[in-house]
Design an enzyme around this catalytic site. Structure first.
Site, short mmCIF file in Angstrom:
data_model
loop_
_atom_site.label_atom_id
_atom_site.label_comp_id
_atom_site.label_asym_id
_atom_site.label_seq_id
_atom_site.Cartn_x
_atom_site.Cartn_y
_atom_site.Cartn_z
N GLU A 225 30.32 37.46 40.19
CA GLU A 225 31.61 37.54 39.51
C GLU A 225 31.43 37.41 37.99
O GLU A 225 32.15 36.67 37.31
CB GLU A 225 32.58 36.48 40.05
CG GLU A 225 33.01 36.76 41.48
CD GLU A 225 34.15 35.88 41.96
OE1 GLU A 225 35.02 36.40 42.67
OE2 GLU A 225 34.16 34.68 41.63
N GLU B 246 33.63 39.51 49.34
CA GLU B 246 34.20 38.17 49.55
C GLU B 246 35.63 38.36 50.03
O GLU B 246 36.56 38.44 49.22
CB GLU B 246 34.18 37.31 48.29
CG GLU B 246 32.83 36.70 47.97
CD GLU B 246 32.92 35.60 46.90
OE1 GLU B 246 34.00 35.00 46.74
OE2 GLU B 246 31.91 35.37 46.24
#
Length: 579
Positions: A158, A234
């Site tokens: 991320e 995710e």
């Protein structure tokens, strides 16, 4: 040997379209003797892949000293995945977030104030390169094209939410390839134009992280990843908890509907988490967006498998969804059985303020040092000095990170908590021995406060005058302190022990409802923190740390317990779910 590549529209396994159905399972949050059980339950739910992070701060706790043994035996874990006939995704970070202490970055990294974390700064790149080489020593031989299970490796984590240093990302890619990683490389970011643009390179396969609105978010992802398979790497099917907050749950029906929408769109998926496990030891992280919020010990995450590895309603709901798109084994795991219930009396205890020398060794410091300035970088320490004021006084600490209990001549004065922004106490009596018990409650794992120092920051004053001449006693907490009993009792932190017998190993749930705040161990294995703030009310004790016959419980209470009886319950209690 097999080939796994990215095609024009799909992942290709030996030339055939292949959908990745993965579940997150962090080996470092599960006792290694239970890895095979959790992996098999993933297979029975219909998954074909296991995904895991690797935590840099555990694998290299001291600079240059690596550990890939026991709960950190990544090779053993990946071989068990292969033994189950499943694939693996490895996400080595170096930053992992994961509600993990410091997002997985080692605290020693920040001792150099010039280090530039998560960017192309030479000192950081040198440290991260050395670490990743050790991880890839394990992963490279276990890739699918060498007969192993690993099909994907992620670059950073991320990153678009943190930075945009393309030279840094390129360094990680080049190092990864240099180390022999030949499988496809991915990145993951939340599906916003800014994050997807900043957090990746065109040579990497972009994936998304989200838990709802699949059609909309896959469309955003497709704008930035015009070819190849779409993947939510995710899929958030639950959430984590903070001390003092509620226990977060999500509807099994709603989560299953979101998973169905994702799979109906043809996407691959990694369920985060399939099995959350536990932040054993002192490994949980924290968030700070103006208010410091430490994460609890349980990482149950309201996942398909609960903290103790038992299937939930969400497990069966997901299994039904997956069966619409892929073969699912005919058998399912059995439901949980009640754990043994019993109670045991703790002993009179060893009080740290009565005999501190049996808890460690004092060090002399002129100025009050931060925890990070001590050689061992402990999570807890006693600080003592002498004060001499003939009038009431105000004790002021620069900044509290994260909890400081104050004692004067062995009597409690008060406790200062970071989340309350507290740093001052009034003293009616200001003469005698002043002792501070300083605790690190977990390093921030997300955002600009990564890597911040712990302890008392900026020293202490009494009525505006700096306090100097400190003795400091670091308290090591990997195993219970080897402290001598002090049967006369007293105030301050106390270590109590109890013995109990079992017919054989079994999962247990230690009830902490009537205790204040502290840490518990069973047979030397650190279960983690407890706190009356809740929501968590039980600590999970995995069966492999127990044995037939005699077992030992140790409890370090740093506040005040309402009882010295330890109760073991039939199941977990993770607290209220209403806001």
């Amino acid at each position: 040997m097999a080939e796994f590549i990215i095609g024009e529209h799909d992942f290709l396994l030996d030339g055939r379209p292949h959908r990745v159905l993965a579940g997150a399972l962090h080996y470092f949050r599960v006792h290694p003797d239970l890895w095979a059980d959790r992996i098999e339950k993933a297979r029975l739910m219909g998954l074909n892949t296991i995904e895991t992070y690797t935590p840099w701060n555990l694998h290299e706790p001291v600079e240059g000293a690596y550990d890939f043994t026991g709960m950190l035996d990544l090779e053993r874990f990946l071989r068990l995945v292969a033994d189950a006939g499943m694939h693996a995704i490895v996400r080595p970070g170096p930053y992992i977030c994961a509600e993990w202490d410091n997002g997985g970055l080692p605290a020693w990294l920040y001792r150099d104030p010039e280090v530039g974390v998560r960017r192309s700064e030479p000192r950081y790149l040198g440290a991260v390169s050395a670490y990743l080489r050790r991880v890839y020593d394990v992963v490279t031989p276990l890739q699918i094209d060498r007969g192993g299970p690993v099909v994907l490796v992620q670059i950073e984590n991320e990153y678009g939410a943190y930075g945009s240093d393309k030279f840094y990302l390129r360094h990680l890619v080049d190092l990864t390839r240099e180390c022999g990683i030949t499988v496809p490389l991915t990145t993951v970011d939340q599906p916003t134009d800014e994050m997807l643009s900043q957090g990746s390179l065109d040579c990497l396969h972009r994936t998304g992280s989200f838990g709802s609105r699949a059609t909309e978010r896959l469309a955003t992802l497709r704008r930035h990843q015009p070819t190849g398979p779409l993947m939510c790497s995710e899929f958030w099917n639950g959430w984590f908890d903070h001390w003092g907050d509620r226990h977060h749950t999500t509807s099994a029906e709603d989560s299953a509907a979101e998973l169905d929408a994702l799979l109906a769109a043809g996407a691959s998926v990694n369920i985060y988490m399939f099995h959350g496990g536990t932040n054993f030891g002192l490994t949980s992280g924290a968030n700070d967006k103006g208010v410091y919020q430490p994460t609890i010990t349980s990482y149950d995450y309201d996942a398909p498998l609960d903290e103790a590895g038992n299937p939930t309603a969400k497990y069966h709901a997901f299994r039904e969804v997956i069966a619409r798109y892929a073969p699912v084994p005919g058998e399912a795991p059995p439901p949980a059985k009640p754990a043994p219930e019993f109670s045991v009396e703790l002993d009179a205890g060893a009080y740290a303020l009565k005999a501190p020398e049996s808890w460690g060794t004092w060090e002399r410091h002129e100025a009050l040092p931060e925890l990070d300035e001590l050689e061992s970088m402990p999570r807890m320490a006693l600080y003592r000095t002498t004060v001499d004021s003939d009038v009431p006084a105000t004790l002021v600490l620069g900044e509290v990170r994260d909890r400081v209990s104050v004692f004067l001549d062995g009597q409690p004065v008060g406790t200062l908590l970071r989340q309350n922004h507290e740093r001052a106490l009034g003293l009616d009596k200001a003469s005698g021995e002043l002792v501070l018990l300083v605790e690190d409650m977990g390093r921030v794992n997300y955002g600009p406060r990564l890597g911040e120092a712990k302890g008392v920051i900026g020293g202490a004053t009494l009525n505006g005058k700096p306090l100097t001449g400190w003795d400091v006693l670091p308290i090591e907490l990997g195993t219970p302190p080897d402290a001598a009993p002090t049967p006369d009792g007293g105030a301050g932190p106390v270590l109590r022990r109890a013995r109990f017998d079992l017919d054989g190993p079994a999962d247990l749930f230690l009830d902490t409802l009537d205790w204040g705040k502290g840490i518990a161990w069973v047979n030397g294995f650190c279960l983690g923190r407890y706190w009356s703030l809740g929501p968590q009310r039980t600590l999970y004790v995995p069966a492999p740390v127990l044995r037939a016959g005699a077992n030992e419980l140790a409890v370090l209470e740093t506040a005040t317990a309402a009882t010295t009886v330890a109760h073991f319950r039939s199941g977990p209690e993770l607290g209220h779910t209403e806001a």
